[in-house]
Scaffold this motif. Structure first.
Motif, PDB file in Angstrom:
ATOM      1  N   SER A   1      -0.856   1.921   5.145  1.00  0.00           N
ATOM      2  CA  SER A   1      -0.251   0.609   5.406  1.00  0.00           C
ATOM      3  C   SER A   1      -1.262  -0.220   6.189  1.00  0.00           C
ATOM      4  O   SER A   1      -2.171  -0.822   5.602  1.00  0.00           O
TER       5      SER A   1
ATOM      6  N   ASP B   1       2.778   3.330  14.129  1.00  0.00           N
ATOM      7  CA  ASP B   1       4.222   3.539  14.297  1.00  0.00           C
ATOM      8  C   ASP B   1       4.589   5.020  14.386  1.00  0.00           C
ATOM      9  O   ASP B   1       5.580   5.385  15.013  1.00  0.00           O
TER      10      ASP B   1
ATOM     11  N   GLU C   1      -1.198   8.563   0.383  1.00  0.00           N
ATOM     12  CA  GLU C   1      -0.074   7.631   0.554  1.00  0.00           C
ATOM     13  C   GLU C   1       1.069   8.104  -0.332  1.00  0.00           C
ATOM     14  O   GLU C   1       0.874   8.355  -1.521  1.00  0.00           O
TER      15      GLU C   1
END
Ligand code: FAD
Length: 388
Positions: free
Chosen positions: A12, A286, A33
């Motif tokens: 990302s 994150d 991914e």
């Protein structure tokens, strides 16, 4: 540690940004991914404070500005579409709901990926990792096992490989709100402003312009965790129809357009991990320290984290030293960014008509005195190290 190999999981923002910095130092990066192709979903994200300096050092500031959403600011509107408070976009690096460097998440990801020459393996995830003295042996859902010097997990808030490696040590703190993003057709008269509308029952609806000729829609509602994020997309859409059918303002238009759109649906939360590394495996972005979209800081933390982790891995003599330095430098910055406005989603999403009136009046006053501090966390101070 010059000229080593890294496996990064997640393509990302954080993952490709780390690949960029490591490649600049002579490393070889492989990125796996889960999605079949680079994901384009998501809305406007901000690049603030130190992260802005990071994209400057990547030579990307002008490219990002050119691909910006063009959002002119934020308006709080009522059911009739009348503006109750208005916050123009700021030229400040750090304050305001609409930042000067504001870009769609998918666009930023695309731009950063284009700067890398990493090997990308889409539709692939890690199934097992086994660490020994010299490196990490990794098995995948697809293809043969391979070895790397270090592995970095940049898989986002709900990283599954994190759970595999770190167990349940990392805790997700749910913020009591579900939110969903999707793209709808633009219609004549749609302003180039982020319009924010509160409906009774702790619901909010947002419409934002983008630079691709469409509008970015958000539907959010207060709720304790109920596992809605694990439902299929059709069920999530049915749920949103039920929750928002009587919300007013642009709800009918948004719900009708949602049926033909790709939906990104999440249970808002923050990640707190007591450590960001174990042996040769580290967490980034994150997956390590999600601050939530409410903070406006998620992407900035990911970009700064990638810069620091890449720099430390390049200059340290061992992965142990690099990971320890990364965590020592980043922790205080992350701690500040994760501090949300007291009251968080509840404060911004009143349940009653009276509560909404009070919020609109308060925002109106804040807009008139030019106070933007209500809308951003105090996470602007980070002294970027210099790496050669
Ligand atoms: C599709 C999408 C839309 C988003 N929209 C918004 C938004 O509108 N507003 C906002 O503030 N933030 C949004 N975010 C979050 C935002 O991108 C992050 O807060 C920030 O940019 C930090 O990014 P990250 O790279 O650490 O994690 P993320 O952006 O969450 O990216 C994680 C990546 O890892 C991939 N992945 C997950 N699990 C695995 C696995 N097991 N193996 C391999 N790959 C895996 C995911 O597909 C994703 O590409 C969105 C994230 C995604 C993935």
């Amino acid at each position: 540690m010059p000229g080593r190999t890294v496996l990064i999981s997640g393509a990302s923002v954080a993952g490709p940004a780390l690949a960029y910095w490591l490649e600049a130092a002579g490393w070889q990066a492989t990125i796996v991914e889960r999605a079949a192709e680079l994901r384009s979903e998501g809305q406007n994200i901000d690049i603030r404070g130190a992260a802005r300096e990071v994209v400057r050092r990547m030579g990307l500031e002008d490219t990002i500005r050119a691909a910006g959403t063009g959002e002119e600011g934020t308006r709080i509107v009522d059911a009739g579409g009348r503006t109750r408070a208005s916050f123009p976009a700021t030229r400040s690096d750090t304050a305001g709901a609409t930042a000067e460097l504001e870009i769609l998440r998918g666009e930023l990801s695309r731009i950063v990926v284009a700067q890398t020459s990493a090997e990308y393996l889409f539709g692939t995830t890690i199934t097992a990792v086994h660490e020994d003295e010299d490196g990490v042996a990794v098995s995948f859902t697809d293809g043969p096992d391979r070895r790397f010097d270090v592995v970095v997990l940049a898989e986002g808030m709900r990283s599954r490989t994190r759970t595999q490696v770190f167990g349940t040590e990392a805790r997700i703190r749910h913020l009591g709100m579900y939110t969903s993003y999707f793209t709808i057709p633009k219609k004549p008269g749609d302003p180039d402003w982020w319009q924010w509308y509160n409906a009774v029952g702790g619901r909010n609806l947002g419409l934002r312009p983008d630079n691709l000729g469409t509008m970015r829609a958000t539907l959010s509602f207060l709720s304790p965790p109920r596992g809605y994020e694990d439902l299929g997309q059709d069920e999530q859409k049915q749920l949103l129809h039920r929750v928002f059918r009587d919300a007013g303002w642009e709800a009918p238009r948004m719900l009708a357009a949602m049926d033909d759109a790709e939906l990104y649906f999440e249970n808002l939360g923050q990640v707190f991990a007591p450590t960001w590394h174990r042996g040769r495996i580290a967490l980034l972005g994150d997956a390590a320290y999600c601050a939530s979209p409410l903070s406006g800081m998620g992407t900035s933390l990911a970009l700064v984290g990638a810069y620091v982790l890449g720099g430390e891995l390049s200059r340290a003599t061992s992965h142990r030293e690099a990971f320890a330095n990364y965590e020592r430098l980043m922790r205080p910055y992350v701690d500040k960014a994760q501090k949300l406005i007291p009251g968080g989603p509840r404060l911004a999403n009143p349940k009653s008509r009276l509560g909404i009136k009070v919020l609109q009046t308060t925002m109106g006053v804040a807009a008139r005195i030019g106070s933007l501090s209500l809308l951003t966390p105090p996470a602007d101070k980070f002294e970027l190290p210099t790496y050669s």
